[in-house]
Design an enzyme around this catalytic site. Structure first.
Site, PDB file in Angstrom:
ATOM      1  N   ARG A 177     -10.507 -23.775 -35.373  1.00 47.16           N
ATOM      2  CA  ARG A 177     -11.864 -23.222 -35.233  1.00 47.16           C
ATOM      3  C   ARG A 177     -12.097 -22.023 -36.140  1.00 47.16           C
ATOM      4  O   ARG A 177     -13.195 -21.850 -36.682  1.00 47.16           O
ATOM      5  CB  ARG A 177     -12.098 -22.822 -33.781  1.00 47.16           C
ATOM      6  CG  ARG A 177     -12.200 -24.034 -32.880  1.00 47.16           C
ATOM      7  CD  ARG A 177     -12.265 -23.628 -31.423  1.00 47.16           C
ATOM      8  NE  ARG A 177     -12.482 -24.805 -30.605  1.00 47.16           N
ATOM      9  CZ  ARG A 177     -12.558 -24.767 -29.281  1.00 47.16           C
ATOM     10  NH1 ARG A 177     -12.413 -23.625 -28.619  1.00 47.16           N
ATOM     11  NH2 ARG A 177     -12.778 -25.866 -28.596  1.00 47.16           N
ATOM     12  N   ARG A 218     -16.403 -34.194 -32.953  1.00 48.17           N
ATOM     13  CA  ARG A 218     -15.567 -34.355 -34.154  1.00 48.17           C
ATOM     14  C   ARG A 218     -14.289 -35.121 -33.809  1.00 48.17           C
ATOM     15  O   ARG A 218     -13.837 -35.964 -34.584  1.00 48.17           O
ATOM     16  CB  ARG A 218     -15.225 -32.975 -34.742  1.00 48.17           C
ATOM     17  CG  ARG A 218     -16.349 -32.404 -35.599  1.00 48.17           C
ATOM     18  CD  ARG A 218     -16.066 -30.969 -36.011  1.00 48.17           C
ATOM     19  NE  ARG A 218     -16.227 -30.063 -34.875  1.00 48.17           N
ATOM     20  CZ  ARG A 218     -15.510 -28.962 -34.669  1.00 48.17           C
ATOM     21  NH1 ARG A 218     -14.568 -28.605 -35.532  1.00 48.17           N
ATOM     22  NH2 ARG A 218     -15.741 -28.200 -33.631  1.00 48.17           N
ATOM     23  N   GLU A 254     -16.260 -30.003 -29.386  1.00 49.24           N
ATOM     24  CA  GLU A 254     -15.301 -30.429 -30.407  1.00 49.24           C
ATOM     25  C   GLU A 254     -14.923 -31.910 -30.210  1.00 49.24           C
ATOM     26  O   GLU A 254     -14.413 -32.549 -31.125  1.00 49.24           O
ATOM     27  CB  GLU A 254     -14.052 -29.537 -30.290  1.00 49.24           C
ATOM     28  CG  GLU A 254     -13.192 -29.547 -31.522  1.00 49.24           C
ATOM     29  CD  GLU A 254     -12.157 -28.416 -31.513  1.00 49.24           C
ATOM     30  OE1 GLU A 254     -12.384 -27.396 -30.826  1.00 49.24           O
ATOM     31  OE2 GLU A 254     -11.154 -28.575 -32.192  1.00 49.24           O
ATOM     32  N   ARG A 299      -7.600 -19.646 -30.569  1.00 50.08           N
ATOM     33  CA  ARG A 299      -7.271 -20.603 -29.509  1.00 50.08           C
ATOM     34  C   ARG A 299      -7.603 -22.020 -29.960  1.00 50.08           C
ATOM     35  O   ARG A 299      -8.672 -22.281 -30.499  1.00 50.08           O
ATOM     36  CB  ARG A 299      -8.050 -20.281 -28.229  1.00 50.08           C
ATOM     37  CG  ARG A 299      -7.741 -21.252 -27.107  1.00 50.08           C
ATOM     38  CD  ARG A 299      -8.436 -20.888 -25.833  1.00 50.08           C
ATOM     39  NE  ARG A 299      -9.873 -20.943 -25.919  1.00 50.08           N
ATOM     40  CZ  ARG A 299     -10.598 -22.067 -25.939  1.00 50.08           C
ATOM     41  NH1 ARG A 299     -10.011 -23.250 -25.912  1.00 50.08           N
ATOM     42  NH2 ARG A 299     -11.920 -22.016 -25.998  1.00 50.08           N
ATOM     43  N   HIS A 336     -17.187 -17.293 -28.774  1.00 47.29           N
ATOM     44  CA  HIS A 336     -16.828 -18.339 -27.825  1.00 47.29           C
ATOM     45  C   HIS A 336     -15.696 -17.975 -26.877  1.00 47.29           C
ATOM     46  O   HIS A 336     -15.702 -18.350 -25.713  1.00 47.29           O
ATOM     47  CB  HIS A 336     -16.438 -19.584 -28.616  1.00 47.29           C
ATOM     48  CG  HIS A 336     -16.161 -20.779 -27.777  1.00 47.29           C
ATOM     49  ND1 HIS A 336     -17.090 -21.285 -26.896  1.00 47.29           N
ATOM     50  CD2 HIS A 336     -15.060 -21.567 -27.647  1.00 47.29           C
ATOM     51  CE1 HIS A 336     -16.574 -22.346 -26.284  1.00 47.29           C
ATOM     52  NE2 HIS A 336     -15.342 -22.525 -26.720  1.00 47.29           N
ATOM     53  N   HIS A 337     -14.688 -17.258 -27.369  1.00 46.93           N
ATOM     54  CA  HIS A 337     -13.520 -17.013 -26.504  1.00 46.93           C
ATOM     55  C   HIS A 337     -12.868 -15.712 -26.938  1.00 46.93           C
ATOM     56  O   HIS A 337     -12.705 -15.456 -28.128  1.00 46.93           O
ATOM     57  CB  HIS A 337     -12.515 -18.162 -26.654  1.00 46.93           C
ATOM     58  CG  HIS A 337     -11.379 -18.110 -25.677  1.00 46.93           C
ATOM     59  ND1 HIS A 337     -11.388 -18.797 -24.478  1.00 46.93           N
ATOM     60  CD2 HIS A 337     -10.207 -17.443 -25.702  1.00 46.93           C
ATOM     61  CE1 HIS A 337     -10.264 -18.552 -23.819  1.00 46.93           C
ATOM     62  NE2 HIS A 337      -9.528 -17.733 -24.547  1.00 46.93           N
TER      63      HIS A 337
END
Ligand code: ADP
Length: 451
Positions: free
Chosen positions: A280, A259, A256, A423, A383-384
């Protein structure tokens, strides 16, 4: 007689290593048990940085920020589902955690921004490399200087033993399938999340069947299962984050921070389609809604020069580059005029000639006009896992009846509730350091009181 420790830490990611250092500094003899061949866990893959507000590094850069704003933005980003008591503690302790690391040689003095935040508060290593490797090697250096901490790798904890309602040890299994019992006075469970356990992911979220994961293979959720056998409660198990920018052939995460450094997302039609600095969950949902279910992240030479991770992406062959926007469009089989219009419009937003139609107001660093230009094809990946076991503000694991399990502490991704429904990038590293310290401190205190 089994080997005996004050504190056993299960898992050697950021949370476990931090907890071990904190516990040993308070006088505890500590064993860290890690099932994989090398320490570091999924933390080794953390890319963007560590969020904290009101830090001395922000002050040095003239950034004015507030804990209150950090709290509100994290809560909004988490869809209002966060455990507010834990979140309050998280925000409050974040600047001390930045200092705690710096005092131990881990200096996060560069600062960027992530989706859902309005202020630069994501602290990174000064050489702008990925935060995870830097953090883990710094923590391991501290551990090497502390003979009272032992690490066993290639060894799993397969059981926790309790006597009279109190933890008394763990059962280990090594790579040769040999089993061993260890006794301890308290336990820190820092086993990470379950993004790399597709059965468990799909059990809670059938819509995520077939998604790639960015996680290391050790992220299987075994700690949650171990704690459930002791009666631990869980929360938010269906809250699973998909990260919007994952290179799909290798499951490699495109940070990230790219970006955050000014890159944009462009569809196969050559158009932007969202505020790239939105959270996200929202960015991922929009990419999945595109006809290709994939998009391009586009950056220029200035962004490449500011972020070392881009060199890894180039070396790994993810990046298509070209000297001009027209040549890049041709290489991407994209409409040339559409891409040029998109870049011109975005550059007018950066130079304040025009408001962004997608509402982007942050990370408008510099116009994208320094060739060569670069593109990476991305789509979302698991991812999480925001859900996990329940804890209180002493990092004690809570049973289903909300009562603490005596001597059992947890920190990091194995814990649920702090991040709510989504998150924020940069909050996992903050989480592992803040709650890792808390777990280590309280586990040491508990163990030493039993002596
Ligand atoms: P966090 O970010 O919360 O610190 P990580 O994923 O970085 O989490 O680290 C968790 C570590 O715990 C990983 O290295 C993983 O291999 C390890 N681990 C998970 N389950 C077990 C287990 N049962 N026994 C030993 N180590 C484990």
């Amino acid at each position: 007689q089994p080997a005996s420790y004050d504190v056993v830490v299960i898992g050697s990611g950021g949370a476990g290593l931090t907890a071990a250092i904190q516990a040993s500094e308070l006088g505890a003899k500590v064993l860290i048990v890690e099932k994989m061949p090398i320490p570091g866990g999924n933390t080794l893959k953390a890319s963007v940085g560590m969020n904290a507000a009101e830090t001395r590094f922000q002050t040095l850069k003239g950034i004015s920020d507030s804990k209150e704003l950090f709290y509100q933005e994290t809560l909004a980003g988490g869809q209002g589902k966060n455990n507010t008591v834990l979140l309050h503690e998280f925000v409050e302790q974040a600047p001390q955690a930045i200092d705690w690391l710096a005092e131990r040689g881990i200096v996060l003095s560069d600062i960027t921004i992530t989706g859902g935040m309005s202020i630069d508060r994501t602290h990174r290593p000064a050489d702008a490399s990925a935060v995870g490797g830097y953090l883990v090697s710094g923590l391991l250096k501290n551990i090497q200087q502390r003979p009272e901490i032992e690490i066993m790798t290639d060894t799993s904890v397969t059981g926790i033993c309790c006597q009279d309602g109190q933890v008394c040890g763990v059962t280990l299994l090594n790579a040769q399938q040999e089993s061993q019992d260890i006794s301890c006075r308290s336990l820190v469970v820092a086993t990470g999340g379950f993004s790399a356990n597709p059965q468990m992911v799909v059990h809670y979220r059938p819509d995520l069947a077939g998604f790639v994961t960015t996680n290391h293979p050790g992220a299987t959720g075994s700690g949650i299962a171990l704690l459930q056998t002791l009666g631990a409660g869980t929360v938010d198990m269906g809250e699973i984050q998909i990260h919007p920018t994952v290179e799909q052939t290798t499951s490699y995460l495109i940070s990230e921070a790219i970006r955050g450094g000014g890159a944009i997302l462009v569809s196969q039609q050559g158009q932007r389609f969202i505020n790239e600095m939105d959270t996200r969950d929202k960015v991922s949902a929009r990419i999945i809604g595109l006809p290709e279910k994939a998009a391009w992240i586009i950056f220029d030479q200035q962004i490449r020069e500011h972020n070392k991770a881009t060199e890894t992406y180039i070396a790994r062959g993810f990046v298509i580059s070209a000297g001009t926007p027209a040549a890049l469009a041709a290489a991407l089989a994209m409409d040339t005029a559409a891409l040029q219009t998109t870049l011109d419009q975005y550059n007018r937003v950066v130079t304040h000639q025009q408001a962004d139609i997608f509402g982007r107001t942050t990370a408008l660093r510099q116009p994208l006009d320094h060739g060569p230009y670069y593109a990476i094809r991305i789509a979302p990946g698991v991812h999480h896992t925001m859900g996990g076991v329940t804890i209180n503000t002493r990092a004690e694991v809570l049973g289903q009846n909300r009562q603490p399990l005596a001597g059992v502490f947890a920190a990091g991704e194995v814990v649920g509730g702090i991040h709510g429904g989504n998150r924020i990038g940069g909050n996992a590293v903050a989480d592992i350091v803040i709650f890792g310290r808390m777990a280590g401190e309280n586990a040491a205190g508990y163990a030493l009181r039993q002596q």
